[in-house]
Design an enzyme around this catalytic site. Structure first.
Site, PDB file in Angstrom:
ATOM      1  N   HIS A  27       0.814  -1.220   0.000  1.00 11.47           N
ATOM      2  CA  HIS A  27       0.000   0.000   0.000  1.00 11.47           C
ATOM      3  C   HIS A  27       0.846   1.269   0.000  1.00 11.47           C
ATOM      4  O   HIS A  27       1.910   1.332   0.613  1.00 11.47           O
ATOM      5  CB  HIS A  27      -1.031  -0.006   1.133  1.00 11.47           C
ATOM      6  CG  HIS A  27      -0.487   0.042   2.526  1.00 11.47           C
ATOM      7  ND1 HIS A  27      -0.291   1.210   3.214  1.00 11.47           N
ATOM      8  CD2 HIS A  27      -0.116  -0.934   3.382  1.00 11.47           C
ATOM      9  CE1 HIS A  27       0.173   0.947   4.427  1.00 11.47           C
ATOM     10  NE2 HIS A  27       0.294  -0.343   4.550  1.00 11.47           N
TER      11      HIS A  27
ATOM     12  N   ASP B 111       5.934   2.195   7.180  1.00  8.54           N
ATOM     13  CA  ASP B 111       4.694   1.473   6.845  1.00  8.54           C
ATOM     14  C   ASP B 111       3.918   2.348   5.874  1.00  8.54           C
ATOM     15  O   ASP B 111       3.287   3.311   6.298  1.00  8.54           O
ATOM     16  CB  ASP B 111       3.906   1.195   8.132  1.00  8.54           C
ATOM     17  CG  ASP B 111       2.504   0.655   7.866  1.00  8.54           C
ATOM     18  OD1 ASP B 111       2.230   0.252   6.734  1.00  8.54           O
ATOM     19  OD2 ASP B 111       1.692   0.668   8.811  1.00  8.54           O
TER      20      ASP B 111
ATOM     21  N   GLU C 267      -5.356   1.603   2.508  1.00 12.65           N
ATOM     22  CA  GLU C 267      -5.190   0.454   3.414  1.00 12.65           C
ATOM     23  C   GLU C 267      -5.354   0.883   4.859  1.00 12.65           C
ATOM     24  O   GLU C 267      -6.030   0.232   5.647  1.00 12.65           O
ATOM     25  CB  GLU C 267      -3.824  -0.206   3.190  1.00 12.65           C
ATOM     26  CG  GLU C 267      -3.715  -1.603   3.796  1.00 12.65           C
ATOM     27  CD  GLU C 267      -3.073  -1.638   5.174  1.00 12.65           C
ATOM     28  OE1 GLU C 267      -2.905  -2.734   5.713  1.00 12.65           O
ATOM     29  OE2 GLU C 267      -2.759  -0.571   5.755  1.00 12.65           O
ATOM     30  N   GLU C 268      -4.730   1.992   5.219  1.00 10.33           N
ATOM     31  CA  GLU C 268      -4.789   2.440   6.621  1.00 10.33           C
ATOM     32  C   GLU C 268      -6.191   2.914   7.001  1.00 10.33           C
ATOM     33  O   GLU C 268      -6.531   2.997   8.170  1.00 10.33           O
ATOM     34  CB  GLU C 268      -3.786   3.578   6.865  1.00 10.33           C
ATOM     35  CG  GLU C 268      -2.330   3.236   6.575  1.00 10.33           C
ATOM     36  CD  GLU C 268      -1.727   2.266   7.581  1.00 10.33           C
ATOM     37  OE1 GLU C 268      -2.430   1.856   8.520  1.00 10.33           O
ATOM     38  OE2 GLU C 268      -0.545   1.906   7.392  1.00 10.33           O
TER      39      GLU C 268
ATOM     40  N   HIS D 184       3.202   2.761  13.382  1.00 11.64           N
ATOM     41  CA  HIS D 184       2.237   3.865  13.360  1.00 11.64           C
ATOM     42  C   HIS D 184       2.664   5.090  14.160  1.00 11.64           C
ATOM     43  O   HIS D 184       1.928   6.069  14.237  1.00 11.64           O
ATOM     44  CB  HIS D 184       0.824   3.406  13.786  1.00 11.64           C
ATOM     45  CG  HIS D 184       0.144   2.601  12.718  1.00 11.64           C
ATOM     46  ND1 HIS D 184      -1.204   2.354  12.718  1.00 11.64           N
ATOM     47  CD2 HIS D 184       0.633   1.995  11.607  1.00 11.64           C
ATOM     48  CE1 HIS D 184      -1.525   1.621  11.652  1.00 11.64           C
ATOM     49  NE2 HIS D 184      -0.413   1.395  10.973  1.00 11.64           N
TER      50      HIS D 184
END
Ligand SMILES: [Zn+2]
Length: 367
Positions: free
Chosen positions: A66, A180, A212-213, A329
């Site tokens: 992603h 990420d 995605e997140e 995150h």
């Protein structure tokens, strides 16, 4: 390869791309693919798809990662110019105060800001150990009125991300924003060049996905269109080699690439991935053949959009493969370039082993 991964990753980490606002990241990746002589197309959601045609009788592969990152959108602008935000994705609320952020109004016009932290000298004993919910925080851009904020191009809905940055740590480790999953994007770009030159391989759809997140489903339209036989997602695996994580597993940062044997998320999501046994065997064999370490992860709590992709069409034989990450995150996530290099080699070797004889029959070689 490590130097190239380093450069690609560092560049990608500094391009803002909140979920639903991945356009700058996509433009960059599309240009990089073009440099490699690889054509790509995007769908209406913004997924970027590049198809490398291969052996027609072999199962087709969707290899994806992603492009988006978590963050916020502007929710309200106060008369004094302070900005309130709504969260997008799994934002760690206890690590927000005093973070630097970037309000993304347009390339070259983005506005930096700070998430306010109450002056320490005025903090009461109770407040010292209390997490302030994101909804109560405000962002200070220096702009002193709602009119000034509006004139800078900031409005309700403006994307906000951690201020993009890259820190070089010792030992080939990289810290910074949206490791990420820009690390996944860097690996996929590296693989694009390698797979293009590979003589014998199946058809591979490289897909750089969106949102995605936000909702774990942005990849779905791509999967529904491509209907791959095999789906491989490249994303993080939680490193468990710090004192706070040790009981959760045996994944070491710098210990090499990893496969996920189990993922699940209960709260409202009710999804996860139990990988297809043929895919587990494939990656174990590829790791052995390449003399690469292969770490194993089994976790509740972290999901990827593979959970939904696996359900497209007749169902895709699926597996999550990834690189260990620390502090996921947060504004300073950490990965190790050696893991990214190992992951690239592992996936290239695994894909090369997929030919017309590669069986996805659940009864073949079943335990
Ligand atoms: Zn991710």
């Amino acid at each position: 390869m490590k130097d190239r991964l380093h450069d690609t990753l560092s560049t990608l980490m500094t391009i803002p791309g909140l979920s639903g606002h991945e356009d700058r990241v996509r433009r960059h990746i599309r240009a990089r693919l073009e440099e490699l002589g690889i054509a790509s197309r995007s769908d209406r959601l913004g997924n970027l798809i590049a198809t490398l045609e291969g052996e027609p009788e072999a199962p087709t592969v969707m290899l994806f990662t992603h492009m988006d990152q978590l963050g916020f959108v502007v929710r309200k602008i106060e008369p004094d110019g302070l900005v309130r935000v709504e969260r997008v994705g799994g934002v760690p609320e206890r690590a927000l105060a005093s973070q630097a952020v970037l309000l993304c109004v347009g390339e070259g016009r983005d506005v930096p800001g700070v998430i306010a932290n109450k002056s320490h000298h005025a903090t009461t004993a109770d407040e010292k150990y209390t997490v302030v919910p994101y909804a109560e925080l405000h962002i200070d851009t220096g702009l002193a009125s709602a009119a000034e904020v509006a004139a800078a191009g900031i409005a309700v809905g403006t994307p906000v991300v951690y201020l993009p940055r890259v820190l070089e740590l010792a030992g080939d480790r990289i810290a910074g924003t949206s490791v990420d999953d820009r690390a996944g994007c860097a690996v996929l770009l590296e693989l694009a060049g390698q797979l293009k030159e590979q003589e014998r391989r199946p058809t591979v759809h490289l897909v750089f996905t969106v949102q995605e997140e936000f909702n774990l489903r942005g990849a779905l339209p791509a999967a529904q269109t491509l209907q791959p036989d095999i789906a491989i997602q490249v994303d993080l695996v939680l490193a468990t080699d710090t004192p706070d994580m040790r009981a959760r597993g045996d994944v070491e940062l710098g210990g090499g690439p990893a496969i996920s044997l189990y993922s699940f998320h209960g709260r409202g999501t009710l999804n996860g991935v139990i990988p297809h046994p043929a895919m587990v065997r494939l990656f174990e064999e590829a790791a052995r053949a390449e003399s690469l370490p292969l770490q194993r992860s089994a976790h509740i709590g972290a999901l990827t959009d593979l959970s939904y992709v696996q359900l497209a069409g007749e169902g895709a034989a699926s597996i999550d493969v990834g690189f260990p990450i620390r502090y996921s995150h947060s504004s300073l996530e950490v990965c190790d370039l050696n893991d990214l290099e190992g992951l690239t080699r592992l996936i290239a070797a695994a894909v090369a082993r997929i030919d017309r004889n590669f069986s996805l029959d659940r009864d073949d070689g079943a335990a």
